[in-house]
Design an enzyme around this catalytic site. Structure first.
Site, PDB file in Angstrom:
ATOM      1  N   SER A 262      39.598  44.273  33.271  1.00 35.21           N
ATOM      2  CA  SER A 262      40.173  42.935  33.419  1.00 35.21           C
ATOM      3  C   SER A 262      39.082  41.875  33.247  1.00 35.21           C
ATOM      4  CB  SER A 262      40.794  42.789  34.809  1.00 35.21           C
ATOM      5  OG  SER A 262      39.763  42.707  35.777  1.00 35.21           O
ATOM      6  N   LYS A 263      39.534  40.644  33.111  1.00 36.07           N
ATOM      7  CA  LYS A 263      38.597  39.536  32.964  1.00 36.07           C
ATOM      8  C   LYS A 263      37.702  39.430  34.197  1.00 36.07           C
ATOM      9  CE  LYS A 263      38.790  34.511  32.328  1.00 36.07           C
ATOM     10  NZ  LYS A 263      37.465  34.333  32.829  1.00 36.07           N
ATOM     11  N   ARG A 264      38.295  39.766  35.356  1.00 30.89           N
ATOM     12  CA  ARG A 264      37.528  39.739  36.604  1.00 30.89           C
ATOM     13  C   ARG A 264      36.284  40.621  36.530  1.00 30.89           C
ATOM     14  NH1 ARG A 264      40.259  40.911  40.574  1.00 30.89           N
ATOM     15  NH2 ARG A 264      40.916  39.695  42.340  1.00 30.89           N
TER      16      ARG A 264
END
Ligand code: GLU
Length: 519
Positions: A262-264
């Site tokens: 994920s972008k996280r």
């Protein structure tokens, strides 16, 4: 069946920046098309107007231009099967929605969102399907007159696919083999909405793949659950004979821990998940991109190609042409591929050191400019030549200090500062200085200054020709003290090379400063 020309498509929805997983999907489509002498189509799936994000389409096109992944037809490329933007194909879809209605493969449903919510509240795990459709407000339960009257009075409706229960639906997947799902678990998917006169993803996707003569659907694993429905749609249309073959690619997984990338993860560990920097038009938020981070497109492509596939030996470095030769869709992994961002940096290092040193100059120039330093292309090229194979420290995902090769122009700055900025002080606690600046050092440096002063050819070789014999004669070992003078610490390249870069005058000036300061 006659052999059809291979035709594949990359069909993103313009709902934001292209995720790096989407880039991998496009790349695999590209490799497959090229190796079969086929076509790669670029189609924009923008039938969900609520999720449309301005600039996303342009961003995607720009990303592939940067990466060197080319399309044979599609939005911005032209071709004989257009238009390639689904929002421009409304009339085409209407005709096919009508075909399904006329052949009893679909029906019209008037249930309002409120009515559906109420049903969900009443019936646990409510699903609109064969077991419930006869208790709903649709063309199966209403008379033709009632249906016509509702439509005539402007009631909004959707068209639902009539899925017959109790059948094993087989998806023949090139990577996963025979994937079987019982139709009873599927719901009567909405295929069309009168409100915006647009089909949903499923219908538009199948109609377009058919009309665009797509032979293989290569896409991310997240679309596998839709595949049985797609198989049923092909059949309902009578297109089973030319149904594309499916290949659902493995997921990209978090570098650390479990689950989908994920972008996280990128934000936390400091790597981009988008090819180019993205400026969100609504929130103004900026997300980093591989291009702006200093990656070379070949490195990104090479790294992505190996996330879910490998050539069966330990070859890692591959040009796009080589990948086209070696790629084998059927050998892709079913299991998710860990997104090893340190490996991405390693690839970038490999490609950076392969390119001519002068090619670093534009990126290095920007890094220097940010430090307020102006340097000529020649100076930058020379620094790159001397320093590009050095290692740099970094902190990994677990907070451990580690070393890696220089992988970006920005890595150069902390290692090359002294080329451009003279030491102005010497850290009394520095181990290297403590150990190597001795009582005799100042005197030795004075002697060395005299020797250097007399050298006309101040190139590295020119100095070596004079200074080497002098050190042999005098048995002096001036290197470490000299390094303290010019660098201010125990790092840097070969001393002759450094002195040559600085020039005689600056070299002597720095030596005098060290002598005066350290005594
Ligand atoms: N529009 C879908 C997407 O955004 C396409 C999925 C497919 O390739 O069928 O990925």
């Amino acid at each position: 069946m006659e052999q059809r020309k291979v035709r594949v498509r990359f069909a993103p929805s313009p709902t934001g920046p292209l995720h790096i997983g989407g880039v991998r999907t496009a790349l695999y489509n590209y490799l497959f098309a090229k190796q079969h002498g086929g076509d790669l189509i670029f189609r924009i799936e923008d039938t969900d107007s609520g999720r449309f994000v301005p600039g996303a389409e342009e961003y995607i096109i720009e990303s592939f231009r940067w990466l060197g992944i080319t399309f044979d037809e599609g939005v911005s490329f032209g071709g004989a099967h257009g238009p390639y933007r689904q929002s421009e194909r409304r009339d085409i879809y209407k005709k096919y929605v009508k075909q399904l209605l006329d052949t009893d493969k679909a029906y019209i449903a008037f249930d309002t969102p409120e009515e559906l919510d109420q049903k969900r509240a009443e019936v646990e795990n409510f699903q609109y399907d064969a077991s419930t459709r006869f208790s709903m407000r649709n063309s199966l339960t209403l008379s033709q007159e009632e249906v016509d009257a509702l439509i005539a009075s402007g009631h909004q409706y959707v068209v639902r696919f009539k899925i017959e229960p109790g059948e094993d639906v087989h998806v023949d997947d090139i990577i996963r083999g025979d994937v079987k799902i019982n139709s009873s678990i599927l719901d009567d998917k909405v295929l069309y909405k009168s409100a915006d006169e647009l089909p949903t993803y499923h219908l538009a996707n199948i109609v377009d793949d058919h009309l665009m003569e797509v032979t293989h659907v290569i896409r991310g694993e997240e679309w596998l659950p839709s595949a049985p429905l797609h198989v049923l749609l092909y059949r309902a249309f009578g297109w089973a004979d030319t149904m594309p073959r499916f290949a659902h690619l493995p997921l990209l997984l978090k570098p650390v821990g479990n689950g989908k990338l994920s972008k996280r993860d990128g934000d936390k560990l400091g790597f981009p998940v988008f090819p180019l920097e993205w400026h969100d038009p609504k929130s103004g938020e900026i997300s980093s991109g591989y291009r702006e981070k200093g990656y070379l497109p070949q490195a990104v492509v090479n790294f992505l190609a190996l996330l879910g596939w490998n050539p069966g030996n330990d070859q890692e470095m591959m040009s796009l042409e080589e990948m086209v030769k070696l790629f084998d869709l059927s050998k892709c992994s079913k299991n998710g591929a860990k997104f090893d961002y340190v490996k991405a940096a390693w690839f970038n290092h490999q490609y950076l050191v392969q390119q001519p040193d002068a090619d670093w100059a534009p990126a290095f120039g920007k890094v220097l400019a940010a430090q307020g330093i102006e340097a000529t292309d020649e100076q930058m090229t020379e620094v790159v030549r001397l320093m590009k194979t050095k290692v740099i420290e970094y902190v990994d995902g677990q907070g451990n200090k580690k070393k890696r090769n220089i992988s970006f122009a920005s890595d150069l700055w902390p290692l090359t500062r002294f080329f451009f900025v003279a030491p102005t002080e010497f850290d009394a606690e520095d181990k290297f200085i403590k150990k190597n600046w001795k009582e005799t050092s100042a005197d030795e440096m004075r002697q060395l200054m005299q020797v250097l002063e007399g050298i006309d050819d101040f190139s590295a070789e020119g100095q070596k020709a004079v200074v080497d014999p002098w050190t042999e004669q005098t048995e002096l070992r001036p290197w470490n003290a000299w390094r303290i003078c010019l660098v201010g610490a125990g790092q840097g390249p070969d001393m002759y090379e450094l002195a040559a870069f600085l020039g005689k005058e600056e070299t002597l000036r720095r030596m005098q400063f060290a002598i005066d300061t350290l005594g």
